[in-house]
Every structure is written in C-alpha cells, then in structure tokens.
Write an enzyme that holds these catalytic residues in place. Sequence first.
Site, PDB file in Angstrom:
ATOM      1  N   ARG A 174      40.695  36.119  40.429  1.00  0.00           N
ATOM      2  CA  ARG A 174      40.300  37.442  40.916  1.00  0.00           C
ATOM      3  C   ARG A 174      38.826  37.705  40.670  1.00  0.00           C
ATOM      4  NH1 ARG A 174      41.911  42.127  43.574  1.00  0.00           N
ATOM      5  NH2 ARG A 174      40.553  43.749  42.764  1.00  0.00           N
ATOM      6  N   CYS A 201      46.030  36.719  39.369  1.00  0.00           N
ATOM      7  CA  CYS A 201      47.424  37.058  39.053  1.00  0.00           C
ATOM      8  C   CYS A 201      47.995  38.033  40.092  1.00  0.00           C
ATOM      9  CB  CYS A 201      47.517  37.729  37.687  1.00  0.00           C
ATOM     10  SG  CYS A 201      47.224  36.632  36.306  1.00  0.00           S
ATOM     11  N   ARG A 215      44.976  29.837  31.943  1.00  0.00           N
ATOM     12  CA  ARG A 215      43.848  30.582  32.488  1.00  0.00           C
ATOM     13  C   ARG A 215      43.200  31.481  31.445  1.00  0.00           C
ATOM     14  NH1 ARG A 215      45.365  34.218  36.706  1.00  0.00           N
ATOM     15  NH2 ARG A 215      43.125  34.562  36.571  1.00  0.00           N
ATOM     16  N   ASP A 258      46.760  44.598  29.801  1.00  0.00           N
ATOM     17  CA  ASP A 258      46.911  43.170  29.511  1.00  0.00           C
ATOM     18  C   ASP A 258      47.707  42.905  28.248  1.00  0.00           C
ATOM     19  OD1 ASP A 258      43.542  42.394  30.698  1.00  0.00           O
ATOM     20  OD2 ASP A 258      45.397  42.863  31.759  1.00  0.00           O
ATOM     21  N   LYS A 288      37.863  35.918  27.832  1.00  0.00           N
ATOM     22  CA  LYS A 288      37.841  35.463  29.232  1.00  0.00           C
ATOM     23  C   LYS A 288      37.204  36.520  30.125  1.00  0.00           C
ATOM     24  CE  LYS A 288      41.598  36.015  31.834  1.00  0.00           C
ATOM     25  NZ  LYS A 288      41.416  36.786  33.085  1.00  0.00           N
ATOM     26  N   ASN A 289      37.635  37.782  29.970  1.00  0.00           N
ATOM     27  CA  ASN A 289      37.214  38.834  30.893  1.00  0.00           C
ATOM     28  C   ASN A 289      35.780  39.302  30.681  1.00  0.00           C
ATOM     29  OD1 ASN A 289      39.647  38.539  32.060  1.00  0.00           O
ATOM     30  ND2 ASN A 289      40.559  40.369  31.150  1.00  0.00           N
ATOM     31  N   ILE A 298      48.583  50.914  35.538  1.00  0.00           N
ATOM     32  CA  ILE A 298      47.444  50.257  36.183  1.00  0.00           C
ATOM     33  C   ILE A 298      47.861  49.382  37.368  1.00  0.00           C
ATOM     34  CG2 ILE A 298      45.413  48.794  35.807  1.00  0.00           C
ATOM     35  CD1 ILE A 298      45.337  51.392  34.192  1.00  0.00           C
ATOM     36  N   ARG A 304      46.183  44.350  45.030  1.00  0.00           N
ATOM     37  CA  ARG A 304      44.909  44.392  44.291  1.00  0.00           C
ATOM     38  C   ARG A 304      43.773  44.483  45.301  1.00  0.00           C
ATOM     39  NH1 ARG A 304      44.859  40.204  39.324  1.00  0.00           N
ATOM     40  NH2 ARG A 304      43.359  41.698  38.503  1.00  0.00           N
ATOM     41  N   PRO A 305      43.622  45.660  45.934  1.00  0.00           N
ATOM     42  CA  PRO A 305      42.588  45.801  46.956  1.00  0.00           C
ATOM     43  C   PRO A 305      41.187  45.698  46.357  1.00  0.00           C
ATOM     44  CG  PRO A 305      43.557  47.931  46.412  1.00  0.00           C
ATOM     45  CD  PRO A 305      44.341  46.897  45.652  1.00  0.00           C
ATOM     46  N   ILE A 306      40.176  45.488  47.195  1.00  0.00           N
ATOM     47  CA  ILE A 306      38.778  45.445  46.736  1.00  0.00           C
ATOM     48  C   ILE A 306      37.959  46.543  47.409  1.00  0.00           C
ATOM     49  CG2 ILE A 306      38.767  43.003  46.061  1.00  0.00           C
ATOM     50  CD1 ILE A 306      37.462  42.373  48.782  1.00  0.00           C
ATOM     51  N   ASP A 307      38.642  47.588  47.865  1.00  0.00           N
ATOM     52  CA  ASP A 307      37.944  48.673  48.598  1.00  0.00           C
ATOM     53  C   ASP A 307      36.833  49.309  47.765  1.00  0.00           C
ATOM     54  OD1 ASP A 307      39.976  51.481  47.742  1.00  0.00           O
ATOM     55  OD2 ASP A 307      40.199  49.439  47.006  1.00  0.00           O
ATOM     56  N   LEU A 308      37.050  49.472  46.459  1.00  0.00           N
ATOM     57  CA  LEU A 308      36.019  50.101  45.624  1.00  0.00           C
ATOM     58  C   LEU A 308      34.786  49.208  45.511  1.00  0.00           C
ATOM     59  CD1 LEU A 308      38.320  51.484  42.773  1.00  0.00           C
ATOM     60  CD2 LEU A 308      37.342  52.757  44.694  1.00  0.00           C
TER      61      LEU A 308
END
Length: 417
Positions: free
Chosen positions: A92, A116, A398, A306, A22-23, A328, A121-125
């Site tokens: 995500r 999930c 999922r 995971d 999936k990933n 994590i 779960r920030p997206i700053d990076l």
Amino acid sequence: MSRLIIEGGRPLCGELRIQGAKNSALPILTSALLCDSPSIIHNCPDLSDVEASCSILKYLGCEITRVGENVCIDPSGADKFDIPEDLMREMRSSIVFLGAICAKLGKARISFPGGCELGPRPIDLHLSALKQLGVVIEEDHGWLNCHVDGRLHGANIVMSFPSVGATENIMLAAATAQGTTTIVNAAREPEIDDVADFLRQCGAKISGTGESIITIEGVSHLKGCEHTVMPDRIVAATYMAATGITGGDLTLTGVNIRHLSPVLPAFFEAGCEIYTEGDLIHIQRRGPLKSVKYVRTMPYPGFPTDAQAPIMAMSTKAYGTSIFIENIFENRYKHAAELVRLGANIKVEGKVAIVEGTENLFGAAVEATDLRGGAALVVAGLAAEGKTVVTGLHHIDRGYAGIEAELSTLGAKIYRM
Ligand code: EPZ
C-alpha cells in the site's frame, strides 16, 4: 509453501530489542528519493516490504546499498517517473511515491497500490490533495498519469479524515514546492513525526507534526542525511500480547514508551504488571488473564487499529468478555474465524467483535490473511495446547523481522518449515 509450526503452552521469558518501524521506514525510504545526495537509514528492519521499497527505488534509478539494518540510498541517478504494476501491487505504501516523483520529476505514471485487504482502501484523499498542490491527474484503465505545469505550489489542505498515507504524500510533495502548505486534520501518528524528522534533517521546513495542523514551507532542494528509524510500536504491542496470553515475563528494549501509551491500558486491564524506564519496558503476567472491556480503534493517539488483532488474540483466553470496535477499516476481522479454529469464542457483527474468553485453545492449521491478523494467529498459537500450523507467512514477513527467531530466544517452541 512455508509454514510456522508452534508447540504452545510455554511462557515467554527474556529480553528482546525491538526492530525499527515498518510504517516509518517505508515512507522514509521514499523520501530519500527527493534529495540530491545520498542518505543513510539506520535501524531499517529486514522485511519484505522494505525489500519492495528498495526494488522500486532501484527501478527508478537509485543506487541502494544494504548492510544489515543500514540502507544507503543514492538518488542522483533517479530519472524514471513510472513504476511497474507488479511493484506497486506489493504494498500500500507505494502510493507515497506519487508525491515524491511528481516533486522530483514533474510527472509520474503509476497504477493503484496493493497491500493488506482490510476492506475498501481508496486513495481519494491522496489525489485531491496532490491536485491542490498542482498535480494534474488523468486516470486511465487503472493507471494514474500525472504531470505538473511548472513547479508544485503550496496550498491549504483540509482533510476529511486524518489519513496517515495522505499526510505523508502531501509532506513529500510540499517539502520542495513553491510557497507554504498547511494540512488541517493531519494524521498525528508517531511515524509522521519520524518522516518529518528525516525531511527536516535534509533541510525541509516542517512544523506541527504530532498535532492536527502541519505547516510545510517549501525549500528549493533537499540534501541527503543520516537517520535512525524509530522503534516499531506495533511489533512491541504484539510481543507484549504474546507475553500476556502465555503468562510470561518479558523485557523489551529500544522502545518509545510514549508511543505505546495508547495500548498500555489494555494490558493493565488484562492483569499484566508493567514497569518502564527510559527505552525499556518490562511486562509480566502472573495472576489470571482478564478481559479487556472495550477496545475502540481510532487515529493516534487513540488505540491503533494495527494492534487490534494481536490484543484480540490475547483476550481469547481471558476470563470474561472483551468487546472490539474497529473504526478504521471495514473488514479487519478476518483473523477472528481463524482464531475460532483454535477454539476461541468470537462473534463478529459489522465493526463490532465480541470475544468470550475460554480456558483453553487447541492447536490447529490456520491461515494468515493479512499482516496483523497473521501475527494474532502466532500469539494464540503460543498459548494453544498442542501444535498450531500457520500458513500465509508472506503476510507476516511483511512486518515482523525473523518472528520465529525472536520468539525462540524467549523460550517459545516455534520453527519454520
Ligand atoms: C497506514 O495505512 C498504515 N500503513 C496501516 O498499517 C495502518 O493500519 C493505517 O495507517 C492506520 O493507522 C502504513 O503506514 C504503510 P490511512 P494507510 O490512509 O496510510 C481511509 C499495518 O498493519 N482513506 O490512514 O493506508 C482508509 O480506507 C498497516 O502495518 C480514505 O478513505 O491508512 C481507511 O479506512 C495496515 N481515502 C482510513 O482512511 C484515502 O485517500 C485510514 O487509512 C486514504 C485513506
């Protein structure tokens, strides 16, 4: 509401071909948008997240044809730059469309992604890296309005954490940017390699994937290609945990042994016998199930976060104490309380979970609250006495294609109602 019914206590035995990852499939589907001709993706798993990715691609104007695990994406008609909120919230990985759309169309409008709930779960990076590549980003009531003056340009990006998603977003944006981009402290997960392999076949110049420094030399355009998605190492680890807890005998085919190396020590410690050859791994547990001393989740090649939940489920029936340290995500132990409903003995203190093995688990009604946590409940239910009823299946679907059908072929008594 559909639910899984599991009558536990049967060892898993037999052979199973592992689904595509999936990933890896999700960012590869997104990457196909960057090309100016069609791509064909093989071994693309039948998952609701893959469906969600295809819905976004269709919305953007791509033509999608799916036949089983083969997906053809024709991006030549893709001219839309916004993604509706409901599609963004599905998962995500939708955030990775941001780099691709900005590279293709020079502008984008998206809301914050879903996925999930594993704590913040920030997206700053993602955003700080895209800004360095030349994306101008305005945040407006939960929306990101982005544009590029001229073309994206190369940059030297140093990441404070080797984020998987941010590394992918940068690769997709930088592949057709002007000049060279370096990513320092990049993610080293095998899925990054697989996405880069796809892009390289499309004509991209990417080197260093699998290492901490990735270099991307921008090219003027990418053409479509044909690619086979790598096997899913987390699904493999989940079915191995199910074999460990039920005392089974399983052969998995189509796996990549190297990708599994971070989880194998846990299975050896638990008393499983493992034999590998080529793309085949055989796992068997005949003696007592033993505890797994310490599991510390880390970025690859450390132990994958995971696989934490499925391996925790396995350790609930082990002799001794297993200690988990989740480094994590801040809140990735929601499955622990549900496992306790099945008779497990687990104490959670912040990022540490202590599992005291118990002789028996007993069937009960439990609810999946996220993808891997849901898989852990199935693993435990397979070894519990009596009936376990699992709800919240949309989480499990999922990431696991036809989980009950796969497990039934291995002798499990499991069905969906
Ligand atoms: C990917 O998520 C996977 N998802 C996750 O798998 C996996 O758990 C995770 O990598 C770690 O291995 C997909 O590939 C679709 P990250 P991603 O960015 O990209 C923090 C599953 O079960 N961070 O590496 O979202 C973040 O909060 C899923 O299949 C920032 O602080 O993971 C987290 O604590 C669940 N700022 C850590 O980094 C950012 O901008 C790792 O996140 C980005 C991330």
